[in-house]
Design an enzyme around this catalytic site. Sequence first.
Site, PDB file in Angstrom:
ATOM      1  CB  VAL A  20      -0.929   0.164   1.465  1.00 19.73           C
ATOM      2  CG1 VAL A  20      -1.893   1.361   1.456  1.00 19.73           C
ATOM      3  CG2 VAL A  20      -1.822  -1.206   1.206  1.00 19.73           C
ATOM      4  CB  CYS A  21       3.931   2.090   1.973  1.00 21.71           C
ATOM      5  SG  CYS A  21       3.335   1.862   3.545  1.00 21.71           S
ATOM      6  CB  THR A  22       4.793   0.415  -2.944  1.00 19.34           C
ATOM      7  OG1 THR A  22       5.550  -0.280  -2.137  1.00 19.34           O
ATOM      8  CG2 THR A  22       5.504   0.607  -4.436  1.00 19.34           C
TER       9      THR A  22
END
Length: 211
Positions: free
Chosen positions: A45-47
């Site tokens: 998700v962070c990517t």
Amino acid sequence: MAVQINDVAPDFSADTTEGPISSFHSWLGESWGVLFSHPKDFTPVCTTELGEVARLKPEFDKRNVKVVGLSVDPSDSHQKWAEDIRETQGHALNFPVIADADKKVSNLYGMIHPNASDTFTVRSVFVIGPDKKVKLMITYPASTGRNFVEILRVIDSLQLTAKHSVATPVNWKQGEDVIIVPSVSDEDARKKFPEGWKTLKPYLRVVSQPK
Ligand code: BEZ
């Protein structure tokens, strides 16, 4: 006590992917700022989030907003992960990401919520005004990616309301009608909005967005 809206955003020094920041306040200068944390490098998700912020960077620039990310991973990890962000999201990192391995900044801003994780930051967002005060705070859990177009929408509202005696209604977007704040009397409103407004209730006065 945790940072709250209208508090002065805590100043700090930090190591980032674009070199050291010796004072967050000096780095911000006259600009608005967005400081946002993500839980961990090399996570899915962070990517997607960091790729999206890179894609939207010109929109932040247009609004005179400096953006800075943060996680508790070290700088060499951020640098390696940046390659994956460029490869998978099609946008290379174009803003600094703080390497907060000692959790100094995370703790200053209350970005670690121990009942979620003792070790990782939650998805916090702080919007900071040119007066260095916190204008907005939101917190998402690790499993939900944020909507950074919504952050831009809030910045549009904040920048408008900083200049004019108006507030923005539900789901407002740039160019749509706004609301005259209750603290402005009808007499004062006539001076500020000579083209008039619509009174739906004495406390609900709708006016075209000021230029
Ligand atoms: C993610 O970015 O995908 C993520 C990070 C921490 C926990 C869950 C998901």
